[in-house]
Design an enzyme around this catalytic site. Structure first.
Site, short mmCIF file in Angstrom:
data_model
loop_
_atom_site.label_atom_id
_atom_site.label_comp_id
_atom_site.label_asym_id
_atom_site.label_seq_id
_atom_site.Cartn_x
_atom_site.Cartn_y
_atom_site.Cartn_z
N HIS A 309 0.84 -1.20 0.00
CA HIS A 309 0.00 0.00 0.00
C HIS A 309 0.87 1.24 0.00
O HIS A 309 1.91 1.26 0.65
CB HIS A 309 -0.94 0.03 1.21
CG HIS A 309 -2.11 0.94 0.99
ND1 HIS A 309 -2.05 2.28 1.26
CD2 HIS A 309 -3.34 0.69 0.50
CE1 HIS A 309 -3.20 2.82 0.93
NE2 HIS A 309 -4.02 1.88 0.47
N ASP A 367 -7.98 -5.26 -0.17
CA ASP A 367 -8.54 -5.86 -1.37
C ASP A 367 -8.21 -7.33 -1.51
O ASP A 367 -8.90 -8.07 -2.21
CB ASP A 367 -8.08 -5.08 -2.61
CG ASP A 367 -8.78 -3.75 -2.67
OD1 ASP A 367 -9.91 -3.68 -2.19
OD2 ASP A 367 -8.18 -2.77 -3.15
N1 CMC Z 1 4.53 -7.39 -5.06
C1 CMC Z 1 5.87 -7.39 -5.15
N2 CMC Z 1 6.66 -6.33 -4.91
C2 CMC Z 1 6.05 -5.19 -4.59
C3 CMC Z 1 4.64 -5.09 -4.46
C4 CMC Z 1 3.88 -6.25 -4.71
N3 CMC Z 1 2.54 -6.24 -4.60
N4 CMC Z 1 4.29 -3.84 -4.12
C5 CMC Z 1 5.44 -3.15 -4.03
N5 CMC Z 1 6.49 -3.96 -4.30
C6 CMC Z 1 7.92 -3.59 -4.25
C7 CMC Z 1 8.32 -2.75 -5.45
O1 CMC Z 1 8.83 -3.54 -6.49
C8 CMC Z 1 9.39 -1.84 -4.86
O2 CMC Z 1 10.58 -2.56 -4.78
P1 CMC Z 1 12.01 -1.78 -4.88
O3 CMC Z 1 12.04 -0.83 -3.73
O4 CMC Z 1 13.01 -2.88 -4.79
O5 CMC Z 1 11.99 -1.10 -6.22
C9 CMC Z 1 8.88 -1.58 -3.42
O6 CMC Z 1 8.08 -2.74 -3.10
C10 CMC Z 1 8.04 -0.33 -3.27
O7 CMC Z 1 7.03 -0.33 -4.26
P2 CMC Z 1 6.40 0.99 -4.89
O8 CMC Z 1 5.74 0.64 -6.19
O9 CMC Z 1 7.42 2.08 -4.90
O10 CMC Z 1 5.32 1.33 -3.81
P3 CMC Z 1 4.09 2.28 -3.99
O11 CMC Z 1 3.79 2.83 -2.66
O12 CMC Z 1 4.29 3.26 -5.11
O13 CMC Z 1 2.93 1.27 -4.51
C11 CMC Z 1 1.05 -0.14 -4.58
C12 CMC Z 1 1.88 0.84 -3.74
C13 CMC Z 1 -0.24 -0.48 -3.84
C14 CMC Z 1 0.67 0.50 -5.95
C15 CMC Z 1 1.91 -1.42 -4.82
O14 CMC Z 1 2.24 -2.00 -3.58
C16 CMC Z 1 1.19 -2.44 -5.71
O15 CMC Z 1 1.29 -2.35 -6.95
N6 CMC Z 1 0.47 -3.44 -5.09
C17 CMC Z 1 -0.31 -4.40 -5.84
C18 CMC Z 1 -1.60 -3.78 -6.28
C19 CMC Z 1 -2.59 -3.63 -5.12
O16 CMC Z 1 -2.83 -4.56 -4.37
N7 CMC Z 1 -3.21 -2.43 -5.05
C20 CMC Z 1 -4.25 -2.14 -4.08
C21 CMC Z 1 -3.89 -1.12 -3.07
S1 CMC Z 1 -5.08 -1.09 -1.74
C22 CMC Z 1 -6.50 -0.42 -2.42
C23 CMC Z 1 -6.54 1.05 -2.50
O17 CMC Z 1 -6.43 1.73 -1.47
O18 CMC Z 1 -6.73 1.52 -3.65
#
Ligand code: CMC
Length: 433
Positions: A309, A367
């Site tokens: 998240h 989710d």
């Molecule tokens: N699986 C594997 N690795 C992950 C995941 C994941 N689900 N999420 C983040 N990472 C890794 C990412 O590769 C990165 O690694 P590094 O630092 O080595 O480059 C690190 O964790 C940080 O990720 P980020 O993309 O910079 O984090 P963010 O805060 O921008 O993204 C997120 C948050 C929710 C978009 C992401 O965790 C994700 O894509 N999750 C899967 C989709 C999901 O379940 N989304 C629903 C969110 S809850 C509902 C809502 O409130 O809308």
């Protein structure tokens, strides 16, 4: 009198030093008021993804991501999930206070009286393919509501805003259920005023004219909880979309349609659907290791859907409540040994113990569990995001209303760091080499 705190920006390019006010909220981080920056220095700030930018003042929802806190109008989500139903939470978000008993009855009755949609609106559905995604239908049909309510789209009139809010809250479940019925080829079910909000939605989804549908109270409570937990979430992508669309003076139905479009993306509301699709793809507990390895591989774009998240880096308080509901529903329906649910529980266990996920603080999010609960209830995967939209409508409307009433409100107009070609001359086509 306490002195205004300020932050000073020093530039090393000859631009004069600038002192900016620091503003404090009731709780949460202070913000530096950078509004004078461009006027005084000719410079913008650069913050793609709004990682450090507060786009507005708001008194609706507060999140402390580090400590797993979510408050609606000051009330912890855990208490609201335990003591209130969804319509009480809607009253709270829209009006600022929980309703007293008499107010609640009046509020529920008011919403109930607006659940039907115009018969003409039902004709919109036949323009869609039967296999259209419910979110595609929702974007179109909710946007089209503006064509039916010309009597209430004066956004500067608080009464118009109120009736639009009630209409949206009441009709979005009907529109969502109709998109499902159209998809499966069953007749649309009219709403039934003897039922409560969630029972009515389930009746419109699963009832048929042939036999009476009796909703299971455990499932009604579970869906009510899903709606409460998804009702608002501060300035997330879809809410910011609604605010941005509304900042131009667009009508509320058009703005909510914009919010639905944004919510559809898999990084936002589409995650619960994407999570179930991923579970189907993994297919068996024996294949989990392979998928965990892919999620960790930097060269593989695959992510474990339903994990991580942007704001909750410790744990998601909604996920904790949803997990509880998830286990209740699986037990009620005797599904603990279902292939997919066993797989989901095993995935949860492994990810919670694996160093990669623990170190990066990637916990199962709301989710992950809400998708499992909805599948157990017999809701098709393609409807998950539509149900999220149904729940979030109240948050979008509350935030839109707050924005319109804010005297500091301006049309949203970000700037950019331009990286394209500087000015150049057009060469006539015959002379282009
Ligand atoms: N699986 C594997 N690795 C992950 C995941 C994941 N689900 N999420 C983040 N990472 C890794 C990412 O590769 C990165 O690694 P590094 O630092 O080595 O480059 C690190 O964790 C940080 O990720 P980020 O993309 O910079 O984090 P963010 O805060 O921008 O993204 C997120 C948050 C929710 C978009 C992401 O965790 C994700 O894509 N999750 C899967 C989709 C999901 O379940 N989304 C629903 C969110 S809850 C509902 C809502 O409130 O809308």
């Amino acid at each position: 009198m306490t002195q205004q705190r300020t932050a000073t920006i020093n530039f090393n390019d000859g631009t004069p030093t600038l002192e900016l006010p620091i503003l404090a909220g009731t709780v949460g981080p202070d913000v530096v008021d950078i509004r004078p920056l461009y006027g005084k220095t000719g410079k913008f700030t650069y913050d793609p993804g709004f990682m450090s930018t507060a786009s507005c003042k708001s008194a609706i929802t507060y999140i402390d991501g580090d400590n797993g806190i979510l408050l609606y109008r000051g009330y912890p989500i855990e208490q609201l999930a335990q003591h209130c139903d969804f319509l009480e939470v809607c009253h709270l978000l829209l009006k600022g206070e929980l309703p007293k008993a008499a107010e609640k009855k009046e509020w529920d009755d008011r919403i109930r009286k607006h659940t039907m949609v115009h018969e003409q609106l039902a004709r919109f559905y036949s323009g869609f393919r039967r296999d259209a995604h419910p979110m595609a239908v929702m974007v179109g049909v909710v946007g089209a509501l503006s064509a039916f309510y010309h009597d209430s789209t004066d956004i500067n009139d608080p009464e118009h805003r109120e009736i639009s809010a009630i209409r949206l809250l009441a009709k979005v479940p009907t529109i969502a259920a109709m998109s499902y019925k159209y998809n499966v080829g069953q007749p649309f079910m009219h709403p039934r005023n003897s039922l409560n909000y969630v029972e009515n939605f389930l009746h419109m989804m699963f009832g048929t004219p042939c036999e009476e549908y009796r909703p299971n109270p455990v499932l009604v409570r579970a869906l009510d909880r899903i709606l409460i937990l998804h009702a608002d979430h501060e300035q997330n992508a879809s809410t910011s979309t609604v605010r941005l669309a509304g900042s131009s003076g667009a009508n509320p139905f058009a703005c909510i349609a914009a919010g639905i479009a944004c919510l559809w993306g898999p990084a936002h509301g589409g995650a619960n659907e994407a999570c179930l699709t991923m579970l189907e793809e993994i297919g068996d507990v024996s294949r989990i290791g392979q998928y965990i390895a892919r999620a960790k591989d930097k060269n593989d774009g695959f992510r474990l859907m339903g994990f991580g998240h942007r704001v909750y880096k410790h744990y998601d308080p909604r996920a904790k409540l949803m997990r509880e509901t998830c286990h209740e529903v699986l037990a009620e329906l005797g599904l603990q040994n279902d292939r997919l649910f066993k797989l989901a529980m095993e995935l949860e266990r492994i990810a919670l113990e694996d160093d990669y996920f623990v170190d990066k603080k990637l916990y199962p999010n709301v989710d992950f569990y809400s998708g499992i609960v909805q599948r157990a209830m017999g809701i098709p995967t393609s409807m998950f995001t539509a149900i999220f939209a149904l729940a979030r409508t109240v948050g979008w409307v509350a935030q839109w209303n707050e924005m319109i009433s804010d005297p500091e409100q301006k049309i949203g107009r970000p700037r950019q760091l331009f990286t394209g070609s500087p000015e150049r001359n057009v060469v006539p086509i015959a002379r282009r080499g």
